[in-house]
Scaffold this motif. Structure first.
Motif, PDB file in Angstrom:
ATOM      1  N   ASN B 640       0.813  -1.206   0.000  1.00  0.00           N
ATOM      2  CA  ASN B 640       0.000   0.000   0.000  1.00  0.00           C
ATOM      3  C   ASN B 640       0.843   1.251   0.000  1.00  0.00           C
ATOM      4  O   ASN B 640       0.373   2.317  -0.327  1.00  0.00           O
ATOM      5  CB  ASN B 640      -0.922   0.008   1.202  1.00  0.00           C
ATOM      6  CG  ASN B 640      -2.083  -0.930   0.976  1.00  0.00           C
ATOM      7  OD1 ASN B 640      -2.818  -0.771   0.013  1.00  0.00           O
ATOM      8  ND2 ASN B 640      -2.217  -1.921   1.811  1.00  0.00           N
ATOM      9  N   ARG B 757      -8.879   1.132   0.448  1.00  0.00           N
ATOM     10  CA  ARG B 757      -7.868   1.440   1.455  1.00  0.00           C
ATOM     11  C   ARG B 757      -7.811   2.951   1.729  1.00  0.00           C
ATOM     12  O   ARG B 757      -7.661   3.407   2.848  1.00  0.00           O
ATOM     13  CB  ARG B 757      -6.518   0.947   0.936  1.00  0.00           C
ATOM     14  CG  ARG B 757      -5.310   1.552   1.611  1.00  0.00           C
ATOM     15  CD  ARG B 757      -4.860   0.716   2.776  1.00  0.00           C
ATOM     16  NE  ARG B 757      -3.745   1.373   3.439  1.00  0.00           N
ATOM     17  CZ  ARG B 757      -2.980   0.800   4.347  1.00  0.00           C
ATOM     18  NH1 ARG B 757      -3.214  -0.432   4.711  1.00  0.00           N
ATOM     19  NH2 ARG B 757      -1.998   1.441   4.909  1.00  0.00           N
ATOM     20  N   VAL B 790      -8.508  -0.548   6.863  1.00  0.00           N
ATOM     21  CA  VAL B 790      -7.626  -1.713   6.829  1.00  0.00           C
ATOM     22  C   VAL B 790      -8.370  -2.941   7.372  1.00  0.00           C
ATOM     23  O   VAL B 790      -9.474  -2.826   7.884  1.00  0.00           O
ATOM     24  CB  VAL B 790      -6.354  -1.489   7.678  1.00  0.00           C
ATOM     25  CG1 VAL B 790      -5.454  -0.450   7.047  1.00  0.00           C
ATOM     26  CG2 VAL B 790      -6.716  -1.102   9.099  1.00  0.00           C
ATOM     27  N   ASN B 811     -11.175  -4.490   4.813  1.00  0.00           N
ATOM     28  CA  ASN B 811     -11.064  -3.056   5.098  1.00  0.00           C
ATOM     29  C   ASN B 811     -12.184  -2.491   5.967  1.00  0.00           C
ATOM     30  O   ASN B 811     -12.619  -1.357   5.781  1.00  0.00           O
ATOM     31  CB  ASN B 811     -10.984  -2.249   3.797  1.00  0.00           C
ATOM     32  CG  ASN B 811      -9.673  -2.509   3.068  1.00  0.00           C
ATOM     33  OD1 ASN B 811      -8.785  -3.172   3.602  1.00  0.00           O
ATOM     34  ND2 ASN B 811      -9.549  -1.974   1.874  1.00  0.00           N
TER      35      ASN B 811
END
Lengths: 273, 887
Positions: B640, B757, B790, B811
């Motif tokens: 990420n 995200r 997350v 998430n």
């Protein structure tokens, strides 16, 4: 080889991002406990073992949450069904059952009205030629002594796709790191594969030191089992900084976590100089 | 690690996290009111008794100062004005006196601290009748800085008498069609003194205009009758943020390295991808959905040192525009944004050197004329020396390690005549990260641009560009007797032709074509030793990305402007290579070989763009727009935070072009004499063909990448608020974004919608700069945002005696909210005509909030029967000092 590249790349970046660590109080969701099946059948006596457990909440202790009262069987491809009997809470064994390479085995677990099944082919053993120690040049043990890793040497068969899992014991202590290899880049070659592990909690018992007895088990595993362990190791520490962690890809049908692996085991031992 | 922190920020945060949008807005407004109120009393209330009879403006103002003690500030337009005024006041407030005296003249006044600012105000002469003319003629030319010869982008040219106006394009060119007769052009630009240029049109006219630098003195305040460098209320362009490099100068930054990419993240709708990441998210899009252009060349990896610094050396940059999804039709190829960065051309008046020395890096910049007034060059270089400290380390590996980056910007331009100008510019940057001789990686971008401006006639401007860009990385690992080298590359050859046709007063038509040839080398590995690894390389991928566009900005009435156009993109995948058919589980079920140059597949996407602006009055407008964008290059990242080894892949027969449709509406208002600007924009974006990794994907494979991917859709929506104070001792802005971004991908999260995200509910940035004196400037910024979405464990279990974690919804958890305050101060050391220098101090994360870089889980080190969550933090209290000079 993949592990080598992966670990070294990560270490290279991690060195730049040296940061400060602190345990924190994080409120995590609890959830309905799920069944976990861990079924193993090997070509060696005493290698037939199925563990049945349930997930626990994060804040619970780490003790194995075994589930008793299940009916557990393994069947071969000649319709012979072998029962496993409980030898402890959640532990089911058949001390005489061994598998033969080239045969497919069925696992059946019934518990509390639920049935979990799986099947797995036992692949022929790839001989483990030798093992030896190589000093790591990138880092030392926490106490400054040289860090050593085992290198395994074997000849990968060219005609088949092969998947391997290695388990390392140092003075009988099992190393936690999942060590996998396949032959995507090494098909049909003599392979010298370095078994790196990350001693993230600086436990000296994990390091290989002079005089230690080091045993390596090499397992020829099925592709589905390889995928299970590969995905298991990807989300092993729940670090959301990499791709979102997810449950590993299981070969168990019926809605349980875990895996069933029928595999051969090759074993070699050395004493660290 | 420090754990204590002052109470107020956390209280503020608690407030904000709990408060809904309405309350947050009220707070913002309240803050701004407080700021403007603070200045509302003062000099205008002073009583004055004076008689002035038809005297020139400057002289009259001097007399008023003598009479009441209030000083006036004004620029040359005022000082040199031939206007004469009369005053007859008996103990009247100064405000009333000025209002009356200036009523018939094109001047207005406002309070500036304890002084009164007098300024040229064309709105007062609006609609003054112009003698009827026989025809219309065009005045056109280039707008430049007088001191440096740099062309000025986005300068505003207004003619109040006929209510006409335009702004200079990215090469400083303008064209304005006016009725025959006498006019006054008011030319304004950010950081420049305004100029009033009289023209007498009896035929079309070439007129190059030079503006003087506004040397940042308090007394010299840019005339703002037409908002200089500010958001153009009349233009239908939405979702655009503009920064001149001066604006970024005083904002405190990490380790003192000024960074445009970090600065834009303080604007609404543009969000940091987190500390230790060079990426940014625009309106819920992924980091690869931003097109980053440096002098028109795409830059594929815009970060140095794993994201701590951007590849853009501020010394070499002139201008930054970021379009948040409503891209003009000349841009295409990415869904979320275009960050268009233009390098300086180089001073064509005199030779100069500037530079700086900071804690981790040194910079040097040299520029000067090749032919005075005609052509110039610029070379700007930067290198970090953090690794010099490694040599001091006791650790033998660290001692022999390397960790640095450098970059080099170079540019030259040459004026071939009145109508032609050539530019050549290049960028070269490299990062090196090496642990002794054991492991190393280096990566970098190279870009080169050759451009030719040609003015066909006063109404037709053309730019032709040839562009090269390259990004590659090399990874080298030596271990025992083995050595591995891994190499990957993406390379473009790019041709662009853009034309602007100023078709009379009402229409401005832009059209052009673009053709890019991409070569992607996904990876090759060579190995020596006994590991058994067979050296091999993945097949190269080739693609041709073509586009043509036409767009017209039509000024329908004085108040209503419409921009409409279309971009037609065609992405052709070319052989040679094998392309595959893949089943639902990612297994290859068939393949087809294509020969060199053979067409594999072409994706054609019409991308309509339409935008409208309706000006409510002189200070406010509303706008609406719709834009479609298609994207055929995708960054496949397993991390990420972004890594130099992330893979760029082109669309294939399986990977479809990503498509975004964005609808947005906005309201814009200037108030308090254009000192303040308030904008609200709201958007809804629909995304198609979004890409994610399969669960358990193998990122290191020689299988086709498609076997590891899943596809789905996305949606994001939000509202962005920006309140900006543009002038005065205290300037800055408050930005707030309320947003949502979600994905639905077949095979992830039981095919249900889940948070992307980068979904961040709240995002606040407050930036303040205060010029305390000629010597000291202080600055501060504060950011707060909701933690990233997350996936945390919902339970745990044992496999083979080791604890692993159980996950439920993708998430559905949040990182802790992020907040930080940075402080900065600049001390002017020496300032003469020949030499100036300053010291810049900054303190990053001033109250040391331990923001989470990552959170992971492990068995407790001392009590293995327990698991714990561990937070890692990168930066708390990072001070820095930088010395800058210029001669």
């Amino acid at each position: 080889m993949k592990n080598t590249i992966k670990y070294i790349t990560i270490m290279l970046f991690a060195a730049t991002l040296s940061s400060c660590e602190k345990a924190i109080d994080l409120k995590l969701k609890d959830t309905t406990p799920q069944y976990v099946v861990e079924g193993v059948l090997t070509n060696r006596a005493g290698g037939c073992k199925v563990l049945l457990s349930k997930t626990k909440n994060f804040t619970d202790n780490n003790d194995f949450n075994g589930i008793s009262g299940a009916t557990v069987t393994i069947a071969d491809d000649n319709n012979n069904v072998y029962p496993l009997t409980a030898t402890g809470t959640g532990i089911y064994q058949n001390s005489t059952l061994t598998g033969n390479p080239g045969h497919t085995y069925q696992l059946g677990v019934s518990v509390d009205g639920k049935t979990f099944t799986s099947s797995c082919l036992m692949h022929p053993a790839v001989p483990l030629d030798s093992i030896y120690l190589v000093k790591d040049e990138l880092e030392n043990n926490k106490d400054g002594t040289p860090r050593k890793y085992v290198t395994v040497r074997y000849d990968d068969p060219i005609a088949t796709k092969n998947y391997y899992r290695f388990v390392q014991y140092v003075n009988g202590r099992k190393e936690e790191t999942i060590m996998l290899e396949d032959d995507e880049f090494t098909n049909g070659q003599e392979v010298n594969n370095n078994l790196r592990f990350d001693n993230s909690n600086d436990n000296p018992a994990r390091d290989i030191r002079p005089g230690n007895q080091v045993t390596i088990e090499m397992m020829s595993i099925d592709q589905a089992v390889y995928k299970y362990f590969y995905s298991l190791s990807n989300s092993a520490n729940g670090d959301g900084n990499n791709a979102a962690p997810a449950n590993p890809l299981t070969n168990i049908k019926g809605g349980a976590l875990g895996y069933f692996s029928a595999h051969t085991v090759e074993r070699k031992t050395l004493i660290a100089p | 690690m420090k754990t204590n922190r002052p109470a107020w920020p956390s209280m503020l945060i608690c407030e904000i996290t709990r408060t809904p949008l309405r309350t947050a807005l009220c707070m913002l407004l309240f803050l701004m009111m407080a700021l403007s109120k603070a200045q509302a009393q003062g000099p205008l209330d002073k009583p004055v008794t004076i008689t002035i009879n038809n005297e020139p403006l400057k002289q009259a103002l001097d007399k008023i100062t003598a009479a009441c003690g209030v000083r006036f500030t004004y620029n040359e337009t005022v000082a040199k004005s031939t206007v004469k005024i009369s005053v007859n006041a008996q103990n009247q407030p100064l405000g009333d006196v000025l209002r009356k005296a200036l009523a018939p003249h094109p001047f207005s006044f406002t309070v500036l601290d304890n002084d009164v600012l007098i300024k040229y105000d064309d709105t007062k002469i609006k609609k003054r009748t112009v003698a009827p003319a026989d025809g219309k003629y065009t005045v056109s030319g280039t707008i430049k800085s007088k001191q440096t010869g740099e062309t000025i982008i986005g300068a505003s040219i207004r003619v109040a008498s006929v209510n006409a106006g335009t702004s200079s394009n990215e090469y400083g060119f303008y064209s304005l069609t006016l009725p025959a007769g006498n006019h006054e052009l008011l030319v304004t630009a950010m950081g420049q003194k305004a100029a009033v240029v009289p023209v007498s049109l009896a035929g079309s006219l070439r007129l190059n205009i030079e503006l003087e630098d506004n040397a940042q003195q308090l007394q010299e305040v840019t005339v703002k009758a037409a908002p200089a460098g500010a958001r153009d209320l009349a233009s239908p362009q939405m979702g655009v943020e503009h920064l001149s490099i001066q604006e970024t100068k005083n904002i405190p930054v990490l380790l003192g390295e000024r960074d445009v990419i970090k600065t834009i993240q303080l604007l609404p709708g543009i969000k940091s991808a987190g500390e230790g990441s060079g990426g940014f998210f625009v309106r819920g899009g992924a980091t690869d959905q931003n097109l980053i252009l440096l002098d028109e060349a795409p830059v594929y990896n815009a970060s140095h040192l794993l994201g701590f610094f951007s590849t853009f050396n501020s010394d070499a940059i002139k201008n930054i525009n970021i379009y948040k999804g409503d891209m003009p039709a000349q841009y295409g190829g990415r869904l979320s944004s275009v960050l268009d960065i233009k390098m300086n051309d180089g001073n064509n008046q005199k030779f100069g050197v500037s530079g700086g020395i900071g804690l981790i890096a040194a910079r040097i910049n040299a520029e000067g004329p090749i032919q005075k007034g005609k052509s110039s060059f610029l070379i700007s270089a930067r290198r970090t020396y953090a690794d010099a400290f490694l040599a001091l380390s006791k650790d033998s590996i660290a001692k022999k390690s390397q960790l640095y980056f450098y970059d080099l910007n170079a540019k030259a331009n040459y004026v071939l005549g009145d109508k032609d100008r050539l530019f050549v510019s290049g960028y070269f940057g490299k990062d090196v990260l090496k642990a002794a001789d054991i492991a190393g990686i280096n990566w970098g971008n190279t870009t080169a641009t050759l451009r030719w401006n040609h003015i066909f006639n006063s109404q037709l401007f053309s730019n032709t560009s040839l562009i090269y860009s390259n990004y590659d990385y090399k990874l080298n690992i030596k271990q025992d007797v083995n050595e591995y080298n891994i190499y990957s590359q993406i390379r473009d050859f790019n041709f662009k032709e853009d034309m602007q046709w100023y078709a009379g007063g009402k229409n401005t038509i832009s059209f052009g074509v673009n053709s890019i040839y991409h070569t992607i080398k996904p990876g090759e590995i060579s190995a020596t030793g006994n590991s058994g690894v067979i050296s091999q390389s993945l097949q190269n991928r080739y693609a041709l990305e073509n586009a043509a566009y036409v767009t017209n900005t039509w000024k329908a009435t004085d108040r209503f402007t419409l921009t409409y156009g279309v971009r037609l993109s065609a992405f052709t995948i070319l052989g040679s290579g094998d392309y595959y058919d893949i089943d639902a589980d990612g297994n290859i079920v068939g393949s087809k070989h294509y020969t060199s140059g053979q067409e594999v597949k072409t994706y054609i996407n019409p991308e309509p763009r339409i935008a409208a602006a309706f000006q409510l009055n002189d200070v406010s407008s509303i706008k609406a727009s719709y834009a479609r964008n298609a994207q055929n290059l995708h960054l496949i990242s397993n991390s990420n935070s972004g890594s130099p080894t992330d893979k760029w892949v082109a669309s294939t027969n399986i990977i479809k072009p990503e498509i975004a449709d964005q609808f947005s509406v906005g309201y814009y208002k200037d108030f308090n004499e254009h000192n303040y600007e308030f904008t609200v924009e709201s958007y809804y974006k629909k995304l198609q063909n979004q890409i994610d990794y399969r669960n358990g994907a193998n990122v290191f494979t020689n299988q086709p990448i498609e076997t590891q991917l899943l596809f789905g859709k996305g949606r994001s929506y939000g509202a962005e608020f920006l309140l900006k104070k543009k002038t005065g001792r205290l300037s800055g802005w408050i930005s707030y974004t309320l947003s949502k971004s979600e994905r639905m991908i077949d095979g992830i999260n039981n095919n249900q919608w889940y948070n992307a995200r980068q979904d961040r509910t709240h995002d606040i940035a407050i930036v303040a700069m205060y010029k305390a004196s000629e010597k000291w400037t202080f600055s501060a910024n504060f950011v707060y945002y909701t933690g990233d979405a997350v996936t945390f464990p919902s339970g745990k279990y044992q496999v083979d005696g080791v604890t692993y974690y159980y996950y439920t919804n993708r998430n559905a958890d949040r990182m802790p909210a992020y907040h930080r305050l940075d402080l900065g101060a600049t001390r002017q050391l020496k300032k003469t005509a020949k030499f100036q220098s300053d010291l810049t101090f900054s303190l990053y994360n001033a109250y040391g909030n331990p923001n989470a870089y990552r959170i992971f889980f492990r068995d407790n080190k001392t009590d293995a029967s327990r698991t714990e969550a561990v937070r890692t933090t990168l930066f708390t209290f990072v001070p820095s000092v930088t010395y800058n000079f210029k001669f």
